[in-house]
Design an enzyme around this catalytic site. Structure first.
Site, mmCIF file in Angstrom:
data_model
loop_
_atom_site.group_PDB
_atom_site.id
_atom_site.type_symbol
_atom_site.label_atom_id
_atom_site.label_comp_id
_atom_site.label_asym_id
_atom_site.label_seq_id
_atom_site.Cartn_x
_atom_site.Cartn_y
_atom_site.Cartn_z
ATOM 1 N N ARG A 1 -2.563 -1.725 6.276
ATOM 2 C CA ARG A 1 -1.461 -0.867 6.579
ATOM 3 C C ARG A 1 -1.192 0.345 5.358
ATOM 4 N NH1 ARG A 1 0.396 -1.368 2.076
ATOM 5 N NH2 ARG A 1 2.019 0.179 2.568
ATOM 6 N N GLY A 2 -0.453 1.085 5.647
ATOM 7 C CA GLY A 2 -0.430 2.429 4.672
ATOM 8 C C GLY A 2 -1.025 3.441 5.448
ATOM 9 N N ASP B 1 4.419 8.936 5.621
ATOM 10 C CA ASP B 1 3.505 8.630 6.872
ATOM 11 C C ASP B 1 3.261 9.884 7.668
ATOM 12 O OD1 ASP B 1 4.917 5.973 5.981
ATOM 13 O OD2 ASP B 1 3.146 5.361 7.285
ATOM 14 N N ASN C 1 8.839 8.486 6.423
ATOM 15 C CA ASN C 1 8.034 7.462 5.651
ATOM 16 C C ASN C 1 9.094 5.990 5.604
ATOM 17 O OD1 ASN C 1 6.505 6.644 3.092
ATOM 18 N ND2 ASN C 1 8.224 6.297 1.929
ATOM 19 N N LYS C 2 8.781 4.848 5.140
ATOM 20 C CA LYS C 2 9.245 3.603 5.175
ATOM 21 C C LYS C 2 10.659 3.828 5.291
ATOM 22 C CE LYS C 2 7.261 0.703 5.941
ATOM 23 N NZ LYS C 2 7.215 0.179 7.464
ATOM 24 N N ARG D 1 -0.409 2.093 16.200
ATOM 25 C CA ARG D 1 0.452 2.434 15.342
ATOM 26 C C ARG D 1 0.961 4.107 15.607
ATOM 27 N NH1 ARG D 1 1.595 -0.118 9.506
ATOM 28 N NH2 ARG D 1 3.879 0.288 10.283
HETATM 29 O O1 MRU Z 1 4.571 0.162 7.741
HETATM 30 P P1 MRU Z 1 3.596 0.334 6.580
HETATM 31 O O2 MRU Z 1 3.362 -0.516 5.361
HETATM 32 O O3 MRU Z 1 2.265 0.907 6.946
HETATM 33 O O4 MRU Z 1 4.060 1.832 5.757
HETATM 34 C C1 MRU Z 1 3.658 2.365 5.025
HETATM 35 C C2 MRU Z 1 4.702 3.597 4.284
HETATM 36 O O5 MRU Z 1 5.696 3.718 5.124
HETATM 37 C C3 MRU Z 1 4.706 3.514 2.981
HETATM 38 O O6 MRU Z 1 6.074 3.788 2.512
HETATM 39 C C4 MRU Z 1 3.931 4.860 2.327
HETATM 40 O O7 MRU Z 1 4.817 5.696 1.601
HETATM 41 C C5 MRU Z 1 3.516 5.556 3.494
HETATM 42 S S1 MRU Z 1 1.683 4.827 3.590
HETATM 43 C C6 MRU Z 1 1.271 5.585 2.060
#
Ligand code: MRU
Length: 347
Positions: free
Chosen positions: A51-52, A231, A241-242, A91
């Site tokens: 992930r990420g 993201d 972003n998250k 995703r």
């Molecule tokens: O759902 P994830 O764990 O893949 O999401 C990752 C994120 O949103 C992180 O916050 C990150 O900042 C972006 S990926 C480096």
């Protein structure tokens, strides 16, 4: 990065297999998942074994390369096109996934060898970009700074080094004193589980904070700087972003805390004019209703943490408008979140 004295990347490809650190088991167990086919790699992405944004990008590049290796002589192109769509459907939000698949797909038009080489290039570039982000970003960090982070944008979210954490690693190597407030980041707790694990491995002082503690800490002047990952970044500087990032950014502006986003140029999507066009992934409600942890016998266990029978919603990302962002740290330098400066990155 270092795990128990051995250097690891988050994800790599050898022969026909893709190997990834099983992030669903961290920080309790450290295991490597082997994906023997492109479908296995897709499973790894959608179930968040990997992930990420950057790590997903590398996984997608390797999955596309695997598809080239697996494609039968008869119906080669149909197989590749179907595989490409399957990989893209794993995703939807991280731009790096689409960028990486396109690059390997185009390279594969020349030869299978070329597709394999391109996938390795995508992964290597991700690691190098993250390192550069660390160098540029560390200039923002003064000795004694307290820094807040959200989610995990460390090396686990990329092939190596990370984005939001890379400047912190760099500053720490430069012997600057840094302290990190780690947002736990419900529902999947990437902060509490992954960022805290990474920082602990590097001996960087930190504490995990509840997601709703940020405003209080900022109001008390305890946070000097906030750095998050991204993201997808739209052409006008809006950042996906998250989930929870938007709230932090609004609060940071209220209390005058500089709010930086760290991301490679592979995360920018110039076809997206603004954040309104970014597709936000909705994930299973089970991720909210249940939490996974370790019990007294040392076994990993999933337990219900909500009122039985209640339902949940689970948007995985939010969009922070550019007006809340102080700057974006890229591998090419730090830019303002506006269309002109972002456009210059791609000249
Ligand atoms: O759902 P994830 O764990 O893949 O999401 C990752 C994120 O949103 C992180 O916050 C990150 O900042 C972006 S990926 C480096």
């Amino acid at each position: 990065m270092n795990v128990k004295g051995k250097n690891y990347r988050t994800i790599w490809m050898k022969d026909q297999s893709v190997f990834m650190i099983e992030q669903n088991l961290l920080p309790f167990e450290f295991e490597i998942f082997e994906a023997k086919s492109y479908k296995d790699t897709c499973f790894g992405i959608s179930t968040m074994i990997v992930r990420g944004a950057g790590a997903i990008g590398a996984a997608a590049a390797f999955a596309m390369a695997q598809a080239f290796l697996e494609a039968p002589g008869d119906g080669f192109l149909e197989f590749i096109i179907k595989a490409k769509k399957e990989i893209e459907d794993t995703r939807p939000t991280a731009r790096n996934l689409f960028y990486a698949v396109d690059r390997v797909f185009e390279a594969g038009k020349i030869s299978i060898e070329n597709a394999l080489k391109e996938a390795q290039k995508v992964a290597n570039k991700d690691a190098k970009d993250s390192q550069q982000i660390g160098k540029f970003g560390s200039e923002l960090i003064k000795d004694g700074f307290n820094i807040q982070t959200h989610c995990n944008a460390g090396w686990l979210a990329f092939v190596d080094h990370g984005t939001a954490l890379s400047p912190i690693y760099y500053a720490h190597q430069q012997k600057k004193k840094v302290f990190v407030y780690v947002d736990e980041t419900r529902p999947r707790s990437q902060g509490a589980r992954l960022t805290a694990w990474e920082l602990k491995n590097e001996n960087i002082p930190h504490v995990i904070i509840p997601d709703n503690a940020g405003a209080f800490l900022m109001s008390q002047g305890k946070v000097d700087l906030m750095i998050v990952g991204a993201d997808r970044i739209a052409a006008n500087g809006d950042v996906a972003n998250k989930i929870g990032t938007l709230e932090k950014a609004i609060v940071a502006k209220e209390y005058g805390v500089p709010f930086y986003v760290a991301a490679p140029t592979s995360t920018f999507d110039l076809n997206c004019k603004s954040g309104n066009e970014i597709v936000i992934e909705n994930r299973s409600q089970d991720e909210v209703l249940y939490q996974t942890g370790i019990n007294k016998n040392g076994e990993i266990e999933k337990v219900l943490v909500c009122s039985p029978g209640s339902e949940a919603i689970n948007p995985a990302f939010d969009v922070t408008p550019a007006k809340y962002i102080t700057g974006i740290i890229t591998e090419k330098g730090i830019v303002k979140p506006d269309a002109v400066e972002i456009g210059r990155l791609f000249d």
